[in-house]
Design a protein around this motif. Structure first.
Motif, PDB file in Angstrom:
ATOM      1  N   MET A  40      46.708  38.938  18.274  1.00  0.00           N
ATOM      2  CA  MET A  40      45.711  38.082  17.643  1.00  0.00           C
ATOM      3  C   MET A  40      45.965  37.996  16.142  1.00  0.00           C
ATOM      4  O   MET A  40      46.634  38.865  15.572  1.00  0.00           O
ATOM      5  CB  MET A  40      44.319  38.634  17.920  1.00  0.00           C
ATOM      6  N   PRO A  41      45.427  36.973  15.481  1.00  0.00           N
ATOM      7  CA  PRO A  41      45.625  36.866  14.030  1.00  0.00           C
ATOM      8  C   PRO A  41      45.106  38.080  13.277  1.00  0.00           C
ATOM      9  O   PRO A  41      45.728  38.566  12.337  1.00  0.00           O
ATOM     10  CB  PRO A  41      44.832  35.604  13.657  1.00  0.00           C
ATOM     11  N   CYS A  42      43.926  38.574  13.663  1.00  0.00           N
ATOM     12  CA  CYS A  42      43.374  39.790  13.075  1.00  0.00           C
ATOM     13  C   CYS A  42      42.377  40.376  14.061  1.00  0.00           C
ATOM     14  O   CYS A  42      42.095  39.788  15.108  1.00  0.00           O
ATOM     15  CB  CYS A  42      42.731  39.529  11.703  1.00  0.00           C
ATOM     16  N   VAL A  43      41.823  41.519  13.711  1.00  0.00           N
ATOM     17  CA  VAL A  43      40.892  42.218  14.600  1.00  0.00           C
ATOM     18  C   VAL A  43      39.663  41.376  14.902  1.00  0.00           C
ATOM     19  O   VAL A  43      39.075  41.494  15.980  1.00  0.00           O
ATOM     20  CB  VAL A  43      40.491  43.566  13.949  1.00  0.00           C
ATOM     21  N   PHE A  44      39.266  40.499  13.961  1.00  0.00           N
ATOM     22  CA  PHE A  44      38.005  39.789  14.083  1.00  0.00           C
ATOM     23  C   PHE A  44      38.155  38.363  14.607  1.00  0.00           C
ATOM     24  O   PHE A  44      37.192  37.602  14.606  1.00  0.00           O
ATOM     25  CB  PHE A  44      37.293  39.783  12.730  1.00  0.00           C
ATOM     26  N   ILE A  45      39.356  37.998  15.022  1.00  0.00           N
ATOM     27  CA  ILE A  45      39.571  36.689  15.654  1.00  0.00           C
ATOM     28  C   ILE A  45      40.040  36.962  17.085  1.00  0.00           C
ATOM     29  O   ILE A  45      41.238  37.175  17.331  1.00  0.00           O
ATOM     30  CB  ILE A  45      40.609  35.848  14.887  1.00  0.00           C
ATOM     31  N   PRO A  46      39.119  36.983  18.058  1.00  0.00           N
ATOM     32  CA  PRO A  46      39.446  37.452  19.414  1.00  0.00           C
ATOM     33  C   PRO A  46      40.087  36.391  20.301  1.00  0.00           C
ATOM     34  O   PRO A  46      39.676  36.186  21.448  1.00  0.00           O
ATOM     35  CB  PRO A  46      38.076  37.885  19.949  1.00  0.00           C
ATOM     36  N   TYR A  47      41.130  35.731  19.749  1.00  0.00           N
ATOM     37  CA  TYR A  47      41.848  34.699  20.489  1.00  0.00           C
ATOM     38  C   TYR A  47      43.333  34.970  20.369  1.00  0.00           C
ATOM     39  O   TYR A  47      43.876  35.028  19.258  1.00  0.00           O
ATOM     40  CB  TYR A  47      41.468  33.302  19.962  1.00  0.00           C
ATOM     41  N   ALA A  48      43.988  35.170  21.505  1.00  0.00           N
ATOM     42  CA  ALA A  48      45.367  35.653  21.524  1.00  0.00           C
ATOM     43  C   ALA A  48      46.366  34.512  21.448  1.00  0.00           C
ATOM     44  O   ALA A  48      46.259  33.501  22.166  1.00  0.00           O
ATOM     45  CB  ALA A  48      45.620  36.479  22.780  1.00  0.00           C
ATOM     46  N   ALA A  49      47.366  34.706  20.583  1.00  0.00           N
ATOM     47  CA  ALA A  49      48.478  33.764  20.486  1.00  0.00           C
ATOM     48  C   ALA A  49      49.572  34.092  21.492  1.00  0.00           C
ATOM     49  O   ALA A  49      50.431  33.254  21.782  1.00  0.00           O
ATOM     50  CB  ALA A  49      49.057  33.786  19.070  1.00  0.00           C
ATOM     51  N   GLY A  50      49.567  35.307  22.008  1.00  0.00           N
ATOM     52  CA  GLY A  50      50.587  35.741  22.957  1.00  0.00           C
ATOM     53  C   GLY A  50      50.337  37.173  23.360  1.00  0.00           C
ATOM     54  O   GLY A  50      49.282  37.760  23.053  1.00  0.00           O
TER      55      GLY A  50
END
Length: 473
Positions: free
Chosen positions: A355-365
Motif C-alpha cells: 500500500m502507499p502508506c499505513v493509512f491508505i488501505p488500498y493495495a497496489a499489488g
C-alpha cells in the motif's frame, strides 16, 4: 572547542562522533552545528523550497539532535548503540538522503513493514485488524529479502516495523531480533505497545544496538488504560525503565482523537515523556477511521487539529523536542511521502499486500505475487496506483517552485484530499485490503464527512500557510 574550520569540512558523522567523545564540548558544537544547518537549509536552500518550510525542517533536525544529546548526557544511550547510530543513521541514512535530490531522481528512504497482525491487546479503532481478519504472519525469508533488496536497489538502511505487535511475529521459529542480527547495518524503528519488553527483551535490544522501540501511549494512565486495557500504562513505564538501563534510545507513539488530543499535546504530557521518562523522539498519528470499527466521531475536528498544529510547532521550536505529527508536520517532509516517493516510503503488511502508506488501505499489488513473477521492489514503484500518487505529489508541490507549492499543512491524499484518493483508487483498481476499506469508497456519508473535514481544515490553515510557510527562497 572544535575549530570552526573543522566544522565547515566535517561530515555529520565526524561531528556526531566528536560530540559523543567530548561531552563538555557538546554545547559549543551544537551552536556551531545549528548555524551550519541553518545556512545550508534556509540561506543556501539548494533544493529551492519555501523559506518557512526550511525553517521548520531546521527546527525538527535540531530537535532530533538535541534529543540524542539529552539521552547521551543522562547515560541513556550505550556506546554500542551510539556506534550503530553513527554508522547507520548518520553515515548511511542522513548522508545518502542529502544525495537523493528532487522527484524522479531518487529512491525511497525506507520501508514500513507490518510482519504480523497478532497482538496481545485489543485497542479500539486499530488499523491492524478488522473483525473479519484472521491471524497472518509475513514469511521470514520474504521479510529478509525485502530488507536486503531495498539496500541493494536503493541503498536504504532504515526499516520501520509496525503491526499488530511486532514482538509477537514468528515464522519458522524466527522473529524480529533474528532479522536484526542478519542485517547489522540496518536500523529498525519498531512500533510496539511495550508490554512485552521484559528484562530479557531489553537485554537483546541493548546487545543488538540497531533496534529502537517507539512505545504507544494514549496519554497518562487514565487515557492509556481506557483504550489499551488495565495496566498498559504501567507496563509501558516499566519498559522505559528497562530500556534506559540498557542504553537503548526509545520514542513514544501517540494517537490523538477528539477525546484525548488536548492531553497528548499538553506541556505536562510532553515534559513527562521527554524529560521524566527520557524519550528521544515522538510520533503523533491522528486517529484515522480505518481498520477495526472505524468511527468518524473519533477523528480530531478541524478546529482541534489547527490547535494541535500550533502546539506541535511550538514544542519543536521552543522545547526542542522531536515530536512529529504525521499530518500536521507534513511541511517538514515536503508534503506526502507515500507511494515510494524519493526520500519517502511505502508499506507492506502481514499478507504481503503493498500500500502507499499505513493509512491508505488500498493495495497496489502483493509482494508474494511480484516475487513469483520474477519482479522486485522496483516493480511495485511502477504500479499505476503508485505512479498516479507520485504525479499528484509532484503537481501539489514537490516538483514545483516555492511560489507554486500547494498547502503542505494539508499534505495527505486520504485525509486532506479524499475525493482525489477515492477517484484514483477506483481508476487504478487498487484493491481494498479489508471490508471497512471497501465500504469507505462506496459509503456516501463517509465520503462526505471526510471531504467536509478536509475542506474546512484547508480554509482554516490557508492564511497560516500563506503568511508563515509559502513563498520563494
Amino acid at each position: 572547542m572544535i575549530p570552526g574550520r573543522i566544522l565547515e569540512s566535517a561530515s555529520f558523522k565526524d561531528l556526531y562522533r566528536f560530540m559523543l567523545e567530548n561531552r563538555l564540548s557538546r554545547k559549543a558544537l551544537f551552536s556551531l552545528l545549528g548555524k551550519r544547518l541553518r545556512r545550508e537549509l534556509v540561506v543556501e536552500n539548494a533544493e529551492n523550497r519555501p523559506r518557512g518550510v526550511q525553517e521548520l525542517k531546521h527546527a525538527y533536525t535540531m530537535a532530533l539532535l538535541h534529543g540524542f544529546d539529552r539521552a547521551m548526557t543522562r547515560g541513556h544511550v550505550s556506546r554500542r548503540v551510539a556506534e550503530r547510530l553513527l554508522d547507520t543513521v548518520l553515515d548511511r541514512i542522513i548522508a545518502k538522503e542529502e544525495e537523493r535530490g528532487v522527484s524522479g531522481n531518487g529512491h525511497p528512504l525506507m520501508l514500513v513493514v507490518s510482519p504480523t497482525n497478532r497482538c496481545n491487546l485489543r485497542c479500539a479503532g486499530c488499523y491492524a485488524a478488522g473483525e473479519e481478519a484472521g491471524v497472518a504472519d509475513l514469511r521470514f525469508e520474504t521479510f529478509d529479502r525485502i530488507v536486503a533488496e531495498k539496500r541493494a536497489l536503493w541503498d536504504s538502511h532504515l526499516t520501520v516495523v509496525s503491526g499488530g505487535e511486532p514482538l509477537l511475529w514468528r515464522d519458522g521459529g524466527r522473529g524480529l531480533f533474528d532479522l536484526a542480527r542478519r542485517h547489522p547495518t540496518e536500523f529498525f524503528m519498531v512500533y510496539t505497545n511495550g508490554t512485552l519488553i521484559s528484562e530479557e527483551v531489553a537485554d537483546v535490544m541493548g546487545e543488538l544496538g540497531n533496534v529502537s522501540p517507539a512505545v504507544s501511549l494514549e496519554g497518562f494512565e487514565k487515557e492509556t488504560d481506557e483504550r489499551r486495557g488495565a495496566g498498559a500504562f504501567g507496563k509501558a513505564l516499566a519498559a522505559f525503565e528497562r530500556l534506559r538501563r540498557r542504553g537503548v534510545p526509545f520514542g513514544v507513539s501517540v494517537t490523538p482523537t477528539s477525546r484525548n488530543w488536548d492531553v497528548l499535546t499538553s506541556d505536562r504530557f510532553i515534559d513527562f515523556c521527554f524529560e521524566e521518562q527520557g524519550a528521544v523522539y515522538g510520533w503523533s498519528f491522528q486517529y484515522m477511521p480505518i481498520g477495526r470499527d472505524p468511527d468518524l466521531d473519533l477523528m480530531v475536528t478541524p478546529e482541534q487539529r489547527f490547535e494541535m498544529l500550533e502546539r506541535t510547532n511550538r514544542l519543536v521550536q521552543e522545547k526542542k523536542v522531536f515530536f512529529a505529527d504525521f499530518w500536521n508536520s507534513g511541511a517538514a517532509s515536503y508534503g506526502c511521502i507515500s507511494a515510494g516517493r524519493a526520500g519517502g516510503h511505502f508499506y507492506i503488511d502481514w499478507n504481503g499486500d503493498v500500500m502507499p502508506c499505513v493509512f491508505i488501505p488500498y493495495a497496489a499489488g502483493n509482494i508474494y505475487s511480484v516475487y513469483e513473477r520474477g519482479g522486485n521492489l522496483d516493480s511495485l514503484l511502477e504500479t499505476a496506483f503508485f505512479r498516479k500518487l507520485r504525479a499528484w505529489q509532484d503537481e501539489y508541490g514537490y516538483a514545483r517552485p516555492p511560489e507554486n507549492v500547494g498547502n503542505w499543512l494539508c499534505p495527505c491524499p486520504i485525509r486532506d484530499n479524499f475525493d482525489f484518493l477515492r477517484r484514483t483508487a477506483v481508476e487504478t483498481e487498487a484493491r481494498p485490503v479489508n471490508d471497512a476499506a471497501a465500504r469507505a469508497l462506496a459509503d456516501p456519508v463517509h465520503c462526505a464527512r471526510m471531504s467536509d473535514c478536509a475542506d474546512r481544515y484547508r480554509r482554516m490553515s490557508a492564511r497560516l500557510w500563506d503568511e508563515e510557510f509559502a513563498g520563494p527562497r
